[in-house]
Design an enzyme around this catalytic site. Structure first.
Site, PDB file in Angstrom:
ATOM      1  NE  ARG A   1      25.452   3.538  19.351  1.00 50.39           N
ATOM      2  CZ  ARG A   1      24.474   2.918  20.011  1.00 50.39           C
ATOM      3  NH1 ARG A   1      24.196   3.237  21.251  1.00 50.39           N
ATOM      4  NH2 ARG A   1      23.763   1.987  19.417  1.00 50.39           N
TER       5      ARG A   1
ATOM      6  CE1 TYR B   1      19.288   0.855  29.114  1.00 45.91           C
ATOM      7  CE2 TYR B   1      19.508   0.391  31.457  1.00 45.91           C
ATOM      8  CZ  TYR B   1      20.070   0.534  30.195  1.00 45.91           C
ATOM      9  OH  TYR B   1      21.427   0.351  30.031  1.00 45.91           O
TER      10      TYR B   1
ATOM     11  CB  THR C   1      23.723  -4.229  21.691  1.00 46.39           C
ATOM     12  OG1 THR C   1      23.547  -2.900  21.186  1.00 46.39           O
ATOM     13  CG2 THR C   1      22.985  -4.366  23.009  1.00 46.39           C
TER      14      THR C   1
ATOM     15  CG  PHE D   1      15.171  -6.886  26.675  1.00 47.22           C
ATOM     16  CD1 PHE D   1      15.668  -5.701  27.213  1.00 47.22           C
ATOM     17  CD2 PHE D   1      14.802  -6.896  25.341  1.00 47.22           C
ATOM     18  CE1 PHE D   1      15.803  -4.555  26.438  1.00 47.22           C
ATOM     19  CE2 PHE D   1      14.923  -5.746  24.558  1.00 47.22           C
ATOM     20  CZ  PHE D   1      15.428  -4.581  25.113  1.00 47.22           C
TER      21      PHE D   1
ATOM     22  NE  ARG E   1      27.770  -2.704  24.735  1.00 49.21           N
ATOM     23  CZ  ARG E   1      26.933  -1.868  24.145  1.00 49.21           C
ATOM     24  NH1 ARG E   1      26.948  -1.728  22.829  1.00 49.21           N
ATOM     25  NH2 ARG E   1      26.072  -1.176  24.861  1.00 49.21           N
TER      26      ARG E   1
ATOM     27  CG  HIS F   1      24.068   2.824  28.058  1.00 50.35           C
ATOM     28  ND1 HIS F   1      23.029   2.416  27.259  1.00 50.35           N
ATOM     29  CD2 HIS F   1      23.966   4.176  28.140  1.00 50.35           C
ATOM     30  CE1 HIS F   1      22.311   3.480  26.893  1.00 50.35           C
ATOM     31  NE2 HIS F   1      22.865   4.557  27.412  1.00 50.35           N
TER      32      HIS F   1
ATOM     33  CG  ASN G   1      25.537  -4.735  27.052  1.00 49.48           C
ATOM     34  OD1 ASN G   1      25.417  -4.300  28.191  1.00 49.48           O
ATOM     35  ND2 ASN G   1      24.842  -4.270  26.039  1.00 49.48           N
TER      36      ASN G   1
ATOM     37  CD  GLU H   1      20.961   7.664  27.224  1.00 52.67           C
ATOM     38  OE1 GLU H   1      22.192   7.497  27.124  1.00 52.67           O
ATOM     39  OE2 GLU H   1      20.125   6.908  26.693  1.00 52.67           O
TER      40      GLU H   1
ATOM     41  CE  LYS I   1      24.538  -1.528  29.959  1.00 44.42           C
ATOM     42  NZ  LYS I   1      23.651  -2.341  29.097  1.00 44.42           N
TER      43      LYS I   1
END
Ligand code: CMP
Length: 137
Positions: free
Chosen positions: A85, A49, A91, A57, A102, A115, A112, A126, A9
């Protein structure tokens, strides 16, 4: 073997951590099948998203995801979705253990660092949101 979708990110790219994260991806046995640096427009971030569009948020999330370049990747490994993950950690970066991406590179719930898709089904959706068939190696 399976493939999952991953992002490094804008916070992590901005801080110069993309290289470190890609090194961890390699060291953890993933094969990178596709990768590019993109600066998301508002419609692209809102579309990606969209599932969160009614969450409080959402505005902050779109603002953040359009704030600078993101690295998008297709990662292949045995059980890639769960493996990525696990490597990212939870998260919320403030709760992510040291040693996870993260935990080491994120700073908050929103910022964070990374993704990953939350299921194999969403990984397919995705991946096709950001890559076309000719972009996979
Ligand atoms: P990600 O895995 O990209 O999926 C959705 C993102 O929304 C999540 O990481 C966080 O960056 C963000 N997010 C989730 N919950 C919150 C929250 N409570 N406040 C701010 N951002 C959030």
């Amino acid at each position: 073997m399976s493939m999952t979708f991953a992002m490094i990110k804008p916070d992590a790219v901005r801080a110069g951590n993309a290289g470190n994260i890609i090194q961890r991806i390699n060291d953890s046995g993933f094969t990178i099948r596709a990768m590019k640096l993109i600066h998301m427009t508002r419609p692209i971030a809102e579309g990606f998203y969209a599932v969160h569009k009614d969450r409080p948020f959402f505005g902050e999330l779109v603002e953040f995801m359009t704030s600078g370049p993101t690295v998008v990747l297709a990662l292949e490994k045995e059980n890639a979705q769960q493996a990525w993950r696990d490597l990212m950690g939870p998260t919320d970066s403030t709760k992510a253990p040291k040693g996870t991406i993260r935990g080491d590179f994120g700073t908050s719930m929103g910022e964070n660092a990374s993704h990953g898709s939350d299921s194999d089904e969403n990984a397919k959706i995705e991946l096709s949101y950001f890559f076309n068939a000719t972009e996979f190696c």
